[in-house]
Design a protein around this motif. Structure first.
Motif, PDB file in Angstrom:
ATOM      1  N   GLN A 222      -1.137  -8.145 -16.866  1.00  0.00           N
ATOM      2  CA  GLN A 222      -0.339  -7.732 -15.715  1.00  0.00           C
ATOM      3  C   GLN A 222      -1.144  -6.822 -14.785  1.00  0.00           C
ATOM      4  O   GLN A 222      -1.134  -6.964 -13.567  1.00  0.00           O
ATOM      5  N   GLN A 223      -1.878  -5.891 -15.422  1.00  0.00           N
ATOM      6  CA  GLN A 223      -2.721  -4.976 -14.651  1.00  0.00           C
ATOM      7  C   GLN A 223      -3.777  -5.776 -13.881  1.00  0.00           C
ATOM      8  O   GLN A 223      -4.010  -5.543 -12.697  1.00  0.00           O
ATOM      9  N   TYR A 224      -4.369  -6.742 -14.567  1.00  0.00           N
ATOM     10  CA  TYR A 224      -5.442  -7.515 -13.942  1.00  0.00           C
ATOM     11  C   TYR A 224      -4.917  -8.362 -12.793  1.00  0.00           C
ATOM     12  O   TYR A 224      -5.539  -8.466 -11.734  1.00  0.00           O
ATOM     13  N   GLU A 225      -3.750  -8.912 -13.002  1.00  0.00           N
ATOM     14  CA  GLU A 225      -3.129  -9.751 -11.968  1.00  0.00           C
ATOM     15  C   GLU A 225      -2.925  -8.951 -10.687  1.00  0.00           C
ATOM     16  O   GLU A 225      -3.108  -9.456  -9.593  1.00  0.00           O
ATOM     17  N   ALA A 226      -2.554  -7.678 -10.830  1.00  0.00           N
ATOM     18  CA  ALA A 226      -2.255  -6.825  -9.667  1.00  0.00           C
ATOM     19  C   ALA A 226      -3.480  -6.624  -8.788  1.00  0.00           C
ATOM     20  O   ALA A 226      -3.356  -6.428  -7.570  1.00  0.00           O
ATOM     21  N   TYR A 227      -4.671  -6.674  -9.378  1.00  0.00           N
ATOM     22  CA  TYR A 227      -5.899  -6.515  -8.578  1.00  0.00           C
ATOM     23  C   TYR A 227      -6.150  -7.711  -7.657  1.00  0.00           C
ATOM     24  O   TYR A 227      -7.022  -7.667  -6.816  1.00  0.00           O
ATOM     25  N   GLY A 228      -5.386  -8.764  -7.843  1.00  0.00           N
ATOM     26  CA  GLY A 228      -5.538  -9.946  -6.993  1.00  0.00           C
ATOM     27  C   GLY A 228      -4.494 -10.036  -5.886  1.00  0.00           C
ATOM     28  O   GLY A 228      -4.440 -11.015  -5.163  1.00  0.00           O
ATOM     29  N   ARG A 229      -3.666  -8.989  -5.759  1.00  0.00           N
ATOM     30  CA  ARG A 229      -2.584  -8.981  -4.761  1.00  0.00           C
ATOM     31  C   ARG A 229      -2.721  -7.756  -3.846  1.00  0.00           C
ATOM     32  O   ARG A 229      -3.329  -6.761  -4.207  1.00  0.00           O
ATOM     33  N   ASP A 230      -2.100  -7.865  -2.676  1.00  0.00           N
ATOM     34  CA  ASP A 230      -1.762  -6.647  -1.929  1.00  0.00           C
ATOM     35  C   ASP A 230      -0.320  -6.808  -1.453  1.00  0.00           C
ATOM     36  O   ASP A 230       0.446  -7.546  -2.096  1.00  0.00           O
ATOM     37  N   HIS A 231       0.087  -6.146  -0.385  1.00  0.00           N
ATOM     38  CA  HIS A 231       1.484  -6.266   0.051  1.00  0.00           C
ATOM     39  C   HIS A 231       1.685  -7.392   1.070  1.00  0.00           C
ATOM     40  O   HIS A 231       2.661  -7.399   1.807  1.00  0.00           O
ATOM     41  N   THR A 232       0.747  -8.316   1.132  1.00  0.00           N
ATOM     42  CA  THR A 232       0.826  -9.385   2.126  1.00  0.00           C
ATOM     43  C   THR A 232       1.522 -10.611   1.538  1.00  0.00           C
ATOM     44  O   THR A 232       0.973 -11.261   0.636  1.00  0.00           O
ATOM     45  N   GLU A 233       2.694 -10.898   2.066  1.00  0.00           N
ATOM     46  CA  GLU A 233       3.478 -12.036   1.599  1.00  0.00           C
ATOM     47  C   GLU A 233       3.404 -12.124   0.074  1.00  0.00           C
ATOM     48  O   GLU A 233       3.551 -11.108  -0.604  1.00  0.00           O
ATOM     49  N   ASP A 234       3.185 -13.335  -0.467  1.00  0.00           N
ATOM     50  CA  ASP A 234       3.101 -13.444  -1.928  1.00  0.00           C
ATOM     51  C   ASP A 234       1.751 -14.002  -2.369  1.00  0.00           C
ATOM     52  O   ASP A 234       1.635 -14.698  -3.374  1.00  0.00           O
ATOM     53  N   PHE A 235       0.718 -13.671  -1.615  1.00  0.00           N
ATOM     54  CA  PHE A 235      -0.617 -14.175  -1.932  1.00  0.00           C
ATOM     55  C   PHE A 235      -1.183 -13.594  -3.222  1.00  0.00           C
ATOM     56  O   PHE A 235      -0.968 -12.435  -3.535  1.00  0.00           O
ATOM     57  N   HIS A 236      -1.942 -14.407  -3.917  1.00  0.00           N
ATOM     58  CA  HIS A 236      -2.716 -13.928  -5.061  1.00  0.00           C
ATOM     59  C   HIS A 236      -4.031 -14.684  -5.174  1.00  0.00           C
ATOM     60  O   HIS A 236      -4.063 -15.909  -5.059  1.00  0.00           O
ATOM     61  N   PHE A 237      -5.117 -13.958  -5.374  1.00  0.00           N
ATOM     62  CA  PHE A 237      -6.438 -14.541  -5.618  1.00  0.00           C
ATOM     63  C   PHE A 237      -7.051 -13.772  -6.788  1.00  0.00           C
ATOM     64  O   PHE A 237      -7.066 -12.542  -6.771  1.00  0.00           O
ATOM     65  N   ALA A 238      -7.585 -14.490  -7.760  1.00  0.00           N
ATOM     66  CA  ALA A 238      -8.073 -13.811  -8.961  1.00  0.00           C
ATOM     67  C   ALA A 238      -9.513 -13.342  -8.806  1.00  0.00           C
ATOM     68  O   ALA A 238     -10.388 -14.144  -8.469  1.00  0.00           O
ATOM     69  N   PRO A 239      -9.770 -12.066  -9.035  1.00  0.00           N
ATOM     70  CA  PRO A 239     -11.169 -11.608  -9.062  1.00  0.00           C
ATOM     71  C   PRO A 239     -11.870 -12.127 -10.330  1.00  0.00           C
ATOM     72  O   PRO A 239     -11.215 -12.387 -11.331  1.00  0.00           O
ATOM     73  N   ASP A 240     -13.199 -12.267 -10.259  1.00  0.00           N
ATOM     74  CA  ASP A 240     -13.958 -12.590 -11.474  1.00  0.00           C
ATOM     75  C   ASP A 240     -14.145 -11.339 -12.330  1.00  0.00           C
ATOM     76  O   ASP A 240     -14.196 -11.408 -13.547  1.00  0.00           O
ATOM     77  N   VAL A 241     -14.284 -10.222 -11.644  1.00  0.00           N
ATOM     78  CA  VAL A 241     -14.411  -8.957 -12.364  1.00  0.00           C
ATOM     79  C   VAL A 241     -13.883  -7.850 -11.456  1.00  0.00           C
ATOM     80  O   VAL A 241     -14.007  -7.934 -10.232  1.00  0.00           O
ATOM     81  N   VAL A 242     -13.239  -6.868 -12.070  1.00  0.00           N
ATOM     82  CA  VAL A 242     -12.777  -5.686 -11.326  1.00  0.00           C
ATOM     83  C   VAL A 242     -13.635  -4.507 -11.763  1.00  0.00           C
ATOM     84  O   VAL A 242     -13.694  -4.199 -12.955  1.00  0.00           O
ATOM     85  N   LEU A 243     -14.324  -3.906 -10.796  1.00  0.00           N
ATOM     86  CA  LEU A 243     -15.163  -2.751 -11.127  1.00  0.00           C
ATOM     87  C   LEU A 243     -14.531  -1.494 -10.544  1.00  0.00           C
ATOM     88  O   LEU A 243     -14.035  -1.511  -9.423  1.00  0.00           O
ATOM     89  N   ARG A 244     -14.557  -0.418 -11.332  1.00  0.00           N
ATOM     90  CA  ARG A 244     -13.980   0.849 -10.879  1.00  0.00           C
ATOM     91  C   ARG A 244     -15.045   1.939 -10.930  1.00  0.00           C
ATOM     92  O   ARG A 244     -15.070   2.761 -11.854  1.00  0.00           O
ATOM     93  N   PRO A 245     -15.953   1.943  -9.963  1.00  0.00           N
ATOM     94  CA  PRO A 245     -17.030   2.933  -9.975  1.00  0.00           C
ATOM     95  C   PRO A 245     -16.472   4.332  -9.720  1.00  0.00           C
ATOM     96  O   PRO A 245     -15.362   4.469  -9.212  1.00  0.00           O
TER      97      PRO A 245
END
Lengths: 469, 469
Positions: free
Chosen positions: A32-55
């Motif tokens: 669920q956490q990972y899925e959220a990194y592929g969304r923002d507040h724009t309509e219902d779009f979702h795109f999956a990142p290959d990796v999420v980095l948090r420097p």
């Protein structure tokens, strides 16, 4: 596609840079956490990142950028994900660079009325921190309770107070930026004036994560205005509400807020928040008008002038908020219109902006276009800036109507904006969803210059690819 | 040198574009008039143009640019020639493009508080025109009686009111620009907010005629502040005058002017203007403080707060200007410091800027460096912005000392600025004379980006070559 896919070697190099705890993949992270990194507040779009980095440091960002630059891997920087134009969506996958750990206010310099912050600080948290020492950071997007300053910088965010105080652009003095090749630069100086070559600070603001990664920002601050007056003015005719906006300015008054809300905007939001509000049947729109300053007597004088202007229009009973709680409620209603619309339906938000006196014409045009093409819209926004948010409600529209059929009427709305001296985004940016409409606002020569600038900063096109143009 | 010399064919093509009356050469023009096109207000520099063109329309500018682009002929745009960094000097000869015929105020839009102007309008003439309809254009460089708005845009000019109202940058909404290839574009929209791709408007401002030729500008305006209070505050210690600046802001007051003048600055200027001014021997510096607004009672309250702050310092008798004539005189003295210095001696003006609370340290440093290297300086400027104009007086310095010997101490002054969080120009630009010092303020990565941007706009480098970098 000129990009390369992520290799296990690259993922492991990223893990070395940020530690494995801050390099998330679909395989290792909470779904669920990972899925959220592929969304923002724009309509219902979702795109999956290959990796999420948090420097956590500019140096880590630099090391990440160097690798991605060398290996042609797309990088989409992400703030709080509250954007409304899809700027944070990783449409080419690759790396999502979450700036959430850059969450420190590094310095509040009371001598110089300046502050140095990291881009992952929540806007409202920053406002509260400087308020504690009597200072004021005015930009206040509706999402101020959750959005990040870095996102505000990337979109040149405004908010209600922009009408008097300007937008994020007007408060930034200097930015630390990591360029795509890993170089770390400061764009300017910590000064109120700057005439030292091209203004890279202002070029970064509003560039939507396509030119560099902001890792620190220096903002100027103002003395906090200690007093304010807030009034809610009901109108029986929408067009008059829009007209009154300009009349207030012509009377020599600059309100610190001048918000327009259609009947449905205010009704949906107060329902959503369960804040009761009397809404007589003949009222079609409201203006929420705020005055601020250091001296309450002075503000009451100004308020009388505002009443004098409003008296010429067909208004209902004006509500003068007289407690802090009542003021909070009114602002809460205004700020939550977007959320209440989202709660009711998927929607597309068009961030139209025109010279303020053209607002009645724009509003009339939007409704006329809606009637012609059979869609419903809820309109509200920063009337003092001529900035009208047009929320097109999905309601019962088919996929075909929603995804394709709206292209033409939205074009017509934007053509009207441009005809009136305006443009297609005032404060939300172009991102993904307004990209198809850029040619309406900008000539090919403008777009070519922008593409050229992009090429100068980011020769391999790895930063937030597929956005703006 | 990648440029081509002017051919008789080109001159005759130019004559066809602008008519022979507006294509001047050394052979045909009045000698004194022609000589003036090779100067600005920077030291005693002179460079001779090959031809001076005075176009009257954007289309004429476009036709000229196309020819110069094609034939690799340098073009230096020129406003009123009041610049202090050599921006208008045609150091590679070629075409001087004088914008003097672009002198019309095209529209004052009272409904939208906007105006559309040509770049050859004198700043003060524009201010007066909008004041007549109750509106206010704040940027007011010292040369406002003769400088052009186009020059103000090119240098991002400020002036005394910048401390409260910002600089030229903060008032421009949209620019019509002729690109080097002849394309005519608008950089933005006539709106208070803009988030539609990279901000080309802000990129043009301060670009010193190196990216394009501005042919129209849309400015936002404010309601005119009807009241003001002006006070002249004498200090017995320079450092305290600089310190008091910051203290006033910390008390929550934003003056509309906060000018610092060394004893000699004010003495030279009042002598030059023959305006008598009592100057007790123990006074070493002055602050000129202006408050403005719509309500005089409110201003008197603020003035009392200012007095409360100043009381903590070793000040002489404060002069509260109580007639319009007295106010005019005080501002005239402030505005003519540069002229009075020029009248006394050739000088170099360094446009130093730091965060405002660092002003005492900067001032002390400048004097210390001057003492060490044996030069005299007269210092004054916009203390509220931390913007100190350091006028280095030529006096008896030899050519060698003047041209070469000052390089090192000026570098040290700029290094001090940068160390204090500032930069090497606040509002005069880099032009020709500050170019050798750019590396002090900017990293090579910044300069490379600027060079890249220049290349995008002007691939043959014909616009104002040899400036900035």
């Amino acid at each position: 596609m000129p990009f390369n896919a992520l290799t296990p070697e690259l993922v492991s190099a990223f893990e070395q840079i940020v530690t494995p705890a801050h390099a998330l993949t679909a395989a290792t992270a909470d779904a669920q956490q990972y899925e959220a990194y592929g969304r923002d507040h724009t309509e219902d779009f979702h795109f999956a990142p290959d990796v999420v980095l948090r420097p956590g440091t500019p140096e880590e960002v630099s090391a990440i950028m160097k690798l991605c630059h060398e290996h042609r891997v797309p990088v989409t920087a992400r703030g709080a994900g509250t954007g409304l134009s899809g700027g944070a969506l990783p449409i080419h996958n690759g790396v999502v660079l979450s700036m959430e750990r850059f969450n420190k206010i590094l310095k509040i310099d009371e001598r110089n009325l300046q502050a140095t912050v990291e881009p992952g600080v929540v806007t409202e948290a920053f406002q509260n921190a400087v308020k504690e020492v009597g200072l004021f950071y005015p930009p206040d997007p509706a999402s101020k309770g959750s959005c990040f300053l870095g996102g505000n910088l990337s979109q040149s965010s405004g908010g209600p107070k922009a009408v008097k105080y300007g937008t994020t652009r007007d408060y930034v003095l200097n930015l630390q930026v990591v360029l795509p090749n890993g170089d770390i630069i400061w764009t300017g100086a910590n000064t109120l004036k700057y005439a030292t070559g091209y203004n890279l600070t202002q070029l970064m603001v509003g560039s939507e994560g396509t030119l560099g990664i902001i890792t620190k920002a220096v903002f100027r601050l103002l003395p906090y205005p200690q007093q304010n007056i807030l009034m809610l003015v009901p109108f029986r005719q929408e067009a008059q509400a829009a007209e009154a906006v300009s009349a207030v300015f012509r009377a020599g008054i600059i309100p610190s807020g001048m918000e327009f809300m259609e009947r449905e905007a205010i009704a949906w939001s107060s329902d959503y928040l369960k804040i009761p509000l009397t809404l007589p049947e003949d009222i079609t729109a409201h203006l929420l008008i705020e005055l601020d300053g250091q001296d309450l007597d002075e503000l009451y004088k100004e308020a009388e002038q505002v009443y004098g202007v409003l008296e010429k229009y067909d208004v209902g009973e004006i509500l003068l908020a007289d407690t802090a709680g009542q003021k909070d409620d009114l602002w809460k209603i205004r700020r939550n219109i977007g959320n209440s619309v989202r709660y009711n339906s998927v929607y597309k938000e068009e961030d139209t902006v025109v010279p303020r006196a053209e607002l009645p014409t724009l509003l009339k045009g939007v409704k006329e276009i809606g009637a012609r093409y059979g869609f419903k819209s809820v309109c509200y926004g920063h009337a003092g800036d001529g900035n009208l948010h047009v929320n097109i409600i999905r309601g019962e529209l088919s996929d075909e109507q929603w995804n394709v059929g709206l292209r033409q009427p939205i074009s017509e709305i934007f053509e009207l904006c441009v005809k009136l001296g305006g443009t297609i985004s005032g404060e939300h940016g172009i991102g993904l969803v307004q990209k198809p409409f850029m040619h309406i606002a900008l000539a090919e020569a403008n777009l070519n210059i922008m593409r050229g600038i992009k090429q100068v900063f980011d020769p391999h096109g790895i930063l937030n690819p597929g956005k703006i143009f």
